[in-house]
Each structure stands twice: as C-alpha cells, then as structure tokens.
Design an enzyme around this catalytic site. Structure first.
Site, mmCIF file in Angstrom:
data_model
loop_
_atom_site.group_PDB
_atom_site.id
_atom_site.type_symbol
_atom_site.label_atom_id
_atom_site.label_comp_id
_atom_site.label_asym_id
_atom_site.label_seq_id
_atom_site.Cartn_x
_atom_site.Cartn_y
_atom_site.Cartn_z
ATOM 1 N N LYS A 92 0.855 -1.186 0.000
ATOM 2 C CA LYS A 92 0.000 0.000 0.000
ATOM 3 C C LYS A 92 0.900 1.249 0.000
ATOM 4 O O LYS A 92 1.806 1.359 0.834
ATOM 5 C CB LYS A 92 -0.870 -0.010 1.248
ATOM 6 C CG LYS A 92 -2.325 0.352 1.004
ATOM 7 C CD LYS A 92 -3.088 0.244 2.296
ATOM 8 C CE LYS A 92 -4.532 0.557 2.106
ATOM 9 N NZ LYS A 92 -5.259 0.547 3.376
HETATM 10 O O1 G3P Z 1 -7.770 1.306 5.451
HETATM 11 C C1 G3P Z 1 -8.068 2.300 4.516
HETATM 12 C C2 G3P Z 1 -9.396 2.936 4.803
HETATM 13 O O2 G3P Z 1 -10.397 1.970 4.707
HETATM 14 C C3 G3P Z 1 -9.421 3.604 6.161
HETATM 15 O O3 G3P Z 1 -10.645 4.218 6.276
HETATM 16 O O4 G3P Z 1 -11.524 6.448 6.943
HETATM 17 O O5 G3P Z 1 -12.112 4.404 8.259
HETATM 18 O O6 G3P Z 1 -9.778 5.324 8.382
HETATM 19 P P1 G3P Z 1 -11.016 5.142 7.547
#
Ligand code: G3P
Length: 214
Positions: A83
């Site tokens: 990533k």
């Molecule tokens: O892992 C990447 C993404 O899904 C993170 O989303 O906004 O919940 O931190 P968030």
C-alpha cells in the site's frame, strides 16, 4: 465483486474467515497501531488466515525508501500487496515496484485525476475513500459518485487497475460500492457483520421458526 476486510485485528479476521466470503485484507498504519504489535508480525499472522491479497502500507516518504521498505514486506508472502500513499514519491515507488511485479495498492485517493494517475503508474489497486470524502463534503454520496466516475473512466480508457472502495462507514457505503461498479469493497468487521442484517430477514426467520414448530 471481491470483499476484503479492513482490519489488523487477528480475532476479527479469524472469525470473518469462517464466513466463506472474505477474499483479502487491507491494513493501514492506524489499524496496525491499534493492535500494538509490529507490522511484520501482524502481516505474517494474517497471511496464515486468509489466502488472498493482504495490503501492508509503507511509512517511508521518499520513493527509494518506500521501495526498500516494500521489499521487506513483499518477501513475507506471495499474497502481500504494498500500500502506497498517493504522493509523487508514492507513484514513483509504484512504478518501480510494478517493474518488479510486486502488487501495489495506491491509497488515500479522493479524486478522479488521482485515480487515473495511479492507474498510469501501474497500480494493481486504487483505494478511493468514501467515508472521509462524505465527511469533508458533508454529503452521503460524494464517495459513491467518485467510485462511479473512476469505474467509468477505467472502462473507457482500458485501465486494468482494480478499484477498492475504502473508508466504508456503514452498509449504505457497501451498497454504493456495489452500485458504482467497484471491483472490491474493503469493509470493517462491524460493517461486514451489519451487512448480513435486515429487519425483515429477522422477522421472516421468526415466522418460519414458529411455523416449523407446528
Ligand atoms: O484502510 C483504509 C481505509 O479503509 C481507512 O478508512 O476512513 O475508516 O480510516 P477510515
């Protein structure tokens, strides 16, 4: 459509892996930090639980340093996907890793131009963030519109980069990912569990259970 689980919590992955619908796992530095363990140890454990793409995010800032860090993770298992953040350095690293046939997932994507640039850098996956975009724009469909536009652009120009809908906050985002034509949705454990639930399913089960007793 593929379903990834968006967590570094081994217990959640262990439970979800028994449901037979999880195709891969995404992690990020926040999710790893929550576990209080080393990234390499968490990733090694995850590769023993899910036989599919496992995203491990680099933390370096310069392309060459990202590439060296990526090699450390990639050699852990053939399923590792690196990533990379959407930055100029991140896309330079993407190009280099792609030339070594290492799979990449360009993350923190919030616009169509970003997604197209990531595809041009050879990204295996691109991760548009639905939840954070909706939060910023104070809407409930900005993320959906972004994923839909990326899907249409990739189809139009023949990019093979796969879209991973990310930053999924609730079942509505799962539905939007499906409707927008996302190749993958990476879903937190709780939202994945919530995706099984519907009031009428519960009610129907109760009615059938009563009937089967008669
Ligand atoms: O892992 C990447 C993404 O899904 C993170 O989303 O906004 O919940 O931190 P968030």
């Amino acid at each position: 459509m593929k379903i990834f689980i968006d967590t570094a919590n081994v217990k959640e992955i262990e439970e979800a892996s028994t449901w037979g619908i999880v195709d891969g796992v995404t992690t990020n530095p926040s999710l790893i930090a929550k576990e209080g363990k080393k990234l390499i140890d968490v990733i090694k454990k995850i590769t023993s639980l899910i036989d599919g793409p496992i995203s491990a995010e680099v933390s370096e800032g310069k392309a060459n340093d990202m590439v060296n860090e990526a090699f450390k993770y990639a050699r852990l298992h053939q399923n590792i996907v690196i990533k990379l953040p959407f930055t100029i350095e991140g896309l330079k690293a993407c190009k280099i890793l792609t030339s070594f046939k290492i799979k990449t997932n360009v993350t923190l994507v919030f616009s169509l131009p970003q997604a197209v640039l990531a595809a041009k850098a050879g990204a295996t996956y691109v991760s548009p963030f639905l939840g954070r975009l909706d939060d910023l724009e104070k809407t409930d469909d900005s993320g959906y519109k972004l994923v839909k536009s990326i899907h249409e652009a990739f189809k139009e120009y023949g990019f093979t980069t796969q879209i991973i809908s990310a930053s999924i906050r609730h079942v509505k985002h799962v539905e939007q990912s499906i409707l927008a034509g996302s190749d993958v949705a990476t879903i937190p454990f709780k939202v994945l569990k919530d995706s099984y639930y519907h009031l009428l399913t519960e009610k129907g089960l109760q009615i059938f259970a009563e009937a089967s007793k008669k």
